[in-house]
Design an enzyme around this catalytic site. Structure first.
Site, PDB file in Angstrom:
ATOM      1  N   ASP A  36       0.203  -1.147  -0.365  1.00  0.00           N
ATOM      2  CA  ASP A  36       0.025   0.107   0.098  1.00  0.00           C
ATOM      3  C   ASP A  36       0.476   1.354  -0.156  1.00  0.00           C
ATOM      4  O   ASP A  36       1.957   1.215   0.767  1.00  0.00           O
ATOM      5  CB  ASP A  36      -0.633   0.120   1.925  1.00  0.00           C
ATOM      6  CG  ASP A  36      -2.047  -0.675   1.064  1.00  0.00           C
ATOM      7  OD1 ASP A  36      -2.613  -0.742  -0.150  1.00  0.00           O
ATOM      8  OD2 ASP A  36      -2.396  -0.424   2.245  1.00  0.00           O
ATOM      9  N   LYS A  58      -0.909   5.034  -4.850  1.00  0.00           N
ATOM     10  CA  LYS A  58      -0.818   5.847  -5.750  1.00  0.00           C
ATOM     11  C   LYS A  58       0.140   6.476  -6.114  1.00  0.00           C
ATOM     12  O   LYS A  58       0.043   7.577  -6.661  1.00  0.00           O
ATOM     13  CB  LYS A  58      -2.120   6.905  -5.327  1.00  0.00           C
ATOM     14  CG  LYS A  58      -3.875   6.840  -5.074  1.00  0.00           C
ATOM     15  CD  LYS A  58      -4.266   8.273  -4.624  1.00  0.00           C
ATOM     16  CE  LYS A  58      -5.629   6.949  -4.339  1.00  0.00           C
ATOM     17  NZ  LYS A  58      -6.005   7.687  -2.760  1.00  0.00           N
ATOM     18  N   MET A 174      -8.506   9.329   8.301  1.00  0.00           N
ATOM     19  CA  MET A 174      -9.205  10.350   7.220  1.00  0.00           C
ATOM     20  C   MET A 174      -9.908  11.434   7.800  1.00  0.00           C
ATOM     21  O   MET A 174     -10.667  11.489   6.909  1.00  0.00           O
ATOM     22  CB  MET A 174      -9.527   9.571   5.673  1.00  0.00           C
ATOM     23  CG  MET A 174      -8.643   8.111   5.810  1.00  0.00           C
ATOM     24  SD  MET A 174      -9.695   7.274   4.952  1.00  0.00           S
ATOM     25  CE  MET A 174     -10.062   5.998   6.471  1.00  0.00           C
TER      26      MET A 174
HETATM   27  N1  SAH Z   1      -5.010   0.961   8.417  1.00  0.00           N
HETATM   28  C1  SAH Z   1      -4.534   1.749   8.696  1.00  0.00           C
HETATM   29  C2  SAH Z   1      -5.556   3.113   8.063  1.00  0.00           C
HETATM   30  C3  SAH Z   1      -5.265   2.973   6.966  1.00  0.00           C
HETATM   31  S1  SAH Z   1      -6.560   4.626   6.456  1.00  0.00           S
HETATM   32  C4  SAH Z   1      -3.501   2.064   9.957  1.00  0.00           C
HETATM   33  O1  SAH Z   1      -4.073   1.445  10.827  1.00  0.00           O
HETATM   34  O2  SAH Z   1      -3.203   3.089  10.105  1.00  0.00           O
HETATM   35  C5  SAH Z   1      -6.100   5.964   6.126  1.00  0.00           C
HETATM   36  C6  SAH Z   1      -5.818   7.005   6.788  1.00  0.00           C
HETATM   37  O3  SAH Z   1      -4.918   6.292   8.463  1.00  0.00           O
HETATM   38  C7  SAH Z   1      -5.054   7.954   6.634  1.00  0.00           C
HETATM   39  O4  SAH Z   1      -6.345   8.990   5.545  1.00  0.00           O
HETATM   40  C8  SAH Z   1      -4.501   8.365   7.907  1.00  0.00           C
HETATM   41  O5  SAH Z   1      -5.323   9.781   8.526  1.00  0.00           O
HETATM   42  C9  SAH Z   1      -4.029   7.200   8.931  1.00  0.00           C
HETATM   43  N2  SAH Z   1      -2.582   7.511   9.023  1.00  0.00           N
HETATM   44  C10 SAH Z   1      -1.912   6.496   8.295  1.00  0.00           C
HETATM   45  N3  SAH Z   1      -0.580   6.471   8.508  1.00  0.00           N
HETATM   46  C11 SAH Z   1      -0.938   7.530   8.800  1.00  0.00           C
HETATM   47  C12 SAH Z   1       0.786   8.846   9.991  1.00  0.00           C
HETATM   48  N4  SAH Z   1       1.391   7.981   9.471  1.00  0.00           N
HETATM   49  N5  SAH Z   1       0.555   9.819  10.113  1.00  0.00           N
HETATM   50  C13 SAH Z   1      -1.080  10.183  10.806  1.00  0.00           C
HETATM   51  N6  SAH Z   1      -2.064   9.230   9.760  1.00  0.00           N
HETATM   52  C14 SAH Z   1      -1.885   8.454   9.284  1.00  0.00           C
END
Ligand code: SAH
Length: 254
Positions: A36, A58, A174
């Site tokens: 991803d 992306k 998000m």
């Molecule tokens: N499975 C992931 C979430 C996926 S949805 C998890 O458990 O973290 C994607 C969202 O996760 C992003 O839009 C943001 O809100 C958050 N996100 C993922 N990595 C991040 C990071 N390093 N710092 C801040 N937000 C993050």
């Protein structure tokens, strides 16, 4: 031949030191990795040189790979006997469609093994020096998304605010794109002085964050130019945040 299996592996929030030992073992063993967008490059250094790495996010300005294609590819590679790892940011089962992928794989006769990862919400709050719960401030945590599939499925922010007001920390994934509307909804159930934080790129060297109040949330995000990927945190636990380092407004440094 062994039963085909796909490992859905949580890559954590970005810092490779936050990977689990199980995740590293699975990445090392993989012959095919589907990766991803939000998976940091540091994590991929554990992959074999010979492994096929398919970026399905992306990156490079290309459109993201359709979900149905990713699901078909994973199942097909596993059925061919490849050792397939699906690497997902954070935890595979916290947003990010891990549940849908597992359902599809099982329907194709492919076993699914899940390796937990540290979800971004945990890493974001911890990086501020604040706890998620605290006996004086918060008796629970809600992980919610600001990005619903449709208007019908969208969060009812005033209801969430009413729950948060009882002492529940709100961790919003998000949410930056819809920050104005979620702020408006939350203000129906929480005081404007409620502490909020926004953390972009949690756990990475590029991490940026702000601490403010609910009344100032959207304006602060604009002022500081914070964008996705970011976590928004709302709740009194932020009183314990590392106020000096972050230059928290005096009104919050209680
Ligand atoms: N499975 C992931 C979430 C996926 S949805 C998890 O458990 O973290 C994607 C969202 O996760 C992003 O839009 C943001 O809100 C958050 N996100 C993922 N990595 C991040 C990071 N390093 N710092 C801040 N937000 C993050």
């Amino acid at each position: 031949m062994n039963k085909p299996v796909v490992h859905l592996v949580g890559a954590g929030p970005g810092d490779p030191e936050l990977l689990t030992l199980k995740a590293i073992r699975a990445i090392r063993a993989a012959t095919v990795l589907l990766v991803d967008d939000l998976v940091g490059d540091g994590v991929l250094r554990y992959a074999r040189k010979s492994a096929r790495i398919v970026h399905v996010g992306k990156r490079g300005g290309c459109a993201s790979t359709p979900q149905a294609f990713i699901e078909k590819l994973m199942a097909a590679e596993a059925l061919k006997g490849e050792r397939v790892v699906r690497l997902k940011g954070g935890d595979p089962f916290v947003f990010g469609r891990g549940g849908e992928e597992a359902q599809h794989l099982r329907a194709c006769g492919v076993d699914v093994q899940v390796v937990n990862g540290i979800t971004a919400g945990l890493a974001a709050v911890t990086s501020l020096g604040a706890p998620l719960t605290h006996r004086d401030h918060a008796h629970g945590v809600m992980f919610v998304t600001g990005h619903a599939r449709s208007q019908d499925a969208a969060m009812h922010w005033p209801t969430l605010a009413a729950t948060a007001a009882q002492g529940v920390t709100l961790v919003i994934y998000m949410g930056v794109a819809t920050v104005e509307s979620l702020q408006r909804g939350l203000l129906e159930g929480l005081p404007a002085s409620t502490p909020v934080a926004v953390v972009q790129h949690a756990s990475l060297p590029s991490q940026r964050q702000l601490l403010s109040t609910l009344g100032d949330l959207a304006a602060a995000v604009r002022r500081e130019g914070l964008g996705s990927p970011a976590i928004i945190v709302v709740g009194d636990v932020l009183h314990a945040a590392n106020a000096i380092d972050l230059g928290v407004p005096a009104s919050l440094a209680a």
